[in-house]
Design a protein around this motif. Structure first.
Motif, PDB file in Angstrom:
ATOM      1  N   UNK A 114       0.936  -1.270  -0.123  1.00 27.99           N
ATOM      2  CA  UNK A 114      -0.133   0.000   0.059  1.00 27.99           C
ATOM      3  C   UNK A 114       0.815   1.301  -0.017  1.00 27.99           C
ATOM      4  N   UNK A 115       0.438   2.317  -0.822  1.00 26.97           N
ATOM      5  CA  UNK A 115       1.099   3.501  -0.709  1.00 26.97           C
ATOM      6  C   UNK A 115       0.502   4.321   0.071  1.00 26.97           C
ATOM      7  N   UNK A 150       9.242   1.632   2.298  1.00 23.18           N
ATOM      8  CA  UNK A 150      10.231   2.171   1.445  1.00 23.18           C
ATOM      9  C   UNK A 150       9.724   3.218   0.583  1.00 23.18           C
ATOM     10  N   UNK A 151      10.649   4.170   0.350  1.00 29.51           N
ATOM     11  CA  UNK A 151      10.289   5.454  -0.150  1.00 29.51           C
ATOM     12  C   UNK A 151       9.866   5.184  -1.555  1.00 29.51           C
ATOM     13  N   UNK A 152       8.778   5.721  -2.183  1.00 28.74           N
ATOM     14  CA  UNK A 152       8.285   4.964  -3.512  1.00 28.74           C
ATOM     15  C   UNK A 152       7.844   6.261  -4.362  1.00 28.74           C
ATOM     16  N   UNK A 173       0.467  16.283  -8.622  1.00 32.34           N
ATOM     17  CA  UNK A 173       0.548  14.756  -9.152  1.00 32.34           C
ATOM     18  C   UNK A 173       1.367  13.922  -8.383  1.00 32.34           C
ATOM     19  N   UNK A 174       1.324  12.833  -8.251  1.00 35.14           N
ATOM     20  CA  UNK A 174       1.983  11.744  -7.643  1.00 35.14           C
ATOM     21  C   UNK A 174       3.093  11.020  -8.614  1.00 35.14           C
ATOM     22  N   UNK A 175       4.248  11.148  -8.333  1.00 37.73           N
ATOM     23  CA  UNK A 175       5.252  10.771  -9.320  1.00 37.73           C
ATOM     24  C   UNK A 175       6.357   9.591  -8.715  1.00 37.73           C
ATOM     25  N   UNK A 176       6.601   8.701  -9.391  1.00 39.10           N
ATOM     26  CA  UNK A 176       7.595   7.501  -8.767  1.00 39.10           C
ATOM     27  C   UNK A 176       8.842   7.805  -8.961  1.00 39.10           C
ATOM     28  N   UNK A 177       9.672   7.495  -7.868  1.00 43.10           N
ATOM     29  CA  UNK A 177      11.008   7.919  -7.822  1.00 43.10           C
ATOM     30  C   UNK A 177      11.802   7.638  -9.122  1.00 43.10           C
ATOM     31  N   UNK A 187       8.421  18.772  -4.937  1.00 41.14           N
ATOM     32  CA  UNK A 187       7.945  17.775  -4.052  1.00 41.14           C
ATOM     33  C   UNK A 187       7.376  18.495  -2.866  1.00 41.14           C
ATOM     34  N   UNK A 188       6.186  18.179  -2.566  1.00 42.29           N
ATOM     35  CA  UNK A 188       5.759  18.653  -1.125  1.00 42.29           C
ATOM     36  C   UNK A 188       5.688  17.373  -0.086  1.00 42.29           C
ATOM     37  N   UNK A 189       5.298  16.206  -0.594  1.00 45.07           N
ATOM     38  CA  UNK A 189       5.208  15.215   0.350  1.00 45.07           C
ATOM     39  C   UNK A 189       5.590  13.862   0.043  1.00 45.07           C
ATOM     40  N   UNK A 190       6.260  13.154   0.925  1.00 48.40           N
ATOM     41  CA  UNK A 190       6.857  11.756   0.479  1.00 48.40           C
ATOM     42  C   UNK A 190       5.872  10.519   0.866  1.00 48.40           C
ATOM     43  N   UNK A 191       5.774   9.860  -0.377  1.00 47.87           N
ATOM     44  CA  UNK A 191       5.033   8.525  -0.379  1.00 47.87           C
ATOM     45  C   UNK A 191       5.912   7.305  -0.175  1.00 47.87           C
TER      46      UNK A 191
END
Length: 213
Positions: A114-115, A150-152, A173-177, A187-191
């Protein structure tokens, strides 16, 4: 062995934005390799080279519930700090304690992989959130032990512009590392992706709308 129990907090969670804080909007330029600040400093990027949003102000005034302060949110995830009280999150041999929205339709493997943008928690703060958080009251919650987070992805402002011209935000938007597009995000938040999850308890939705002050 579990970490020492953190003191139960009073008021809103530590990661929540206060009225005295704001997201800054410095000038952003587009280059051939991504976005940058005009006056970029050594602390504007992380070890992966991602550009992070700047924040200003002081954590004073009323909390803006549902809005996480970017640097505190990222620090809590990186250092496994409780999102409620800033103390080390509860941790045992089975993993770190996490409280997330429940998903009864998530399937047998849920919540594996889960992200989430939610940092971990300590037990006292998890109990407070289960009782008072309006969002968890509407969705229900699941208390987990998580072996790895894990940072994703990053969540932030995707930019576009002519090279050399001031860049403009196109969307959040959400963008994969792993994707090259991450170079064009402020970036504003880490997922993170939750791995090795064990569900401890599930709390059904409630109708109480009382919040701690």
């Amino acid at each position: 062995m579990s970490a020492p129990a953190a003191p139960a907090r009073s008021g809103a969670p530590w990661v929540i934005v206060r009225e005295g804080e704001k997201l800054l909007d410095p000038a952003v330029l587009l280059t051939a390799t991504g976005v940058r600040y005009q006056d970029e400093g050594p602390y504007d990027r992380d070890e992966a080279g991602v550009l992070w949003a700047r924040w200003g102000g002081r954590p004073t005034g009323r909390p803006r519930l549902g809005d996480a302060h970017g640097p505190r949110q990222r620090r809590a995830l990186r250092q496994l700090l409780c999102q409620g009280c800033k103390q080390p999150a509860d941790r045992t041999a089975d993993g770190t304690l996490w409280l997330i929205e429940d998903d009864p339709q998530g399937g047998d493997a849920w919540p594996e992989q889960l992200l989430t943008m939610h940092p971990p928690t300590c037990q006292p703060c998890a109990d407070i959130a289960d009782r008072y958080c309006p969002h968890l009251g509407a969705t229900g919650s699941a208390l987990l032990r998580v072996r790895h987070a894990e940072p994703a992805d990053v969540r932030g402002f995707l930019h576009q512009a002519r090279p050399g011209a001031p860049a403009s935000r196109t969307r959040t938007d959400f963008v994969d590392f792993r994707y090259p597009l991450v170079r064009f995000v402020v970036a504003v938040h880490l997922v993170v992706a939750l791995e090795g999850c064990t569900i401890i308890r599930r709390t059904p939705p409630r109708t109480c709308d009382t919040n701690p002050r």
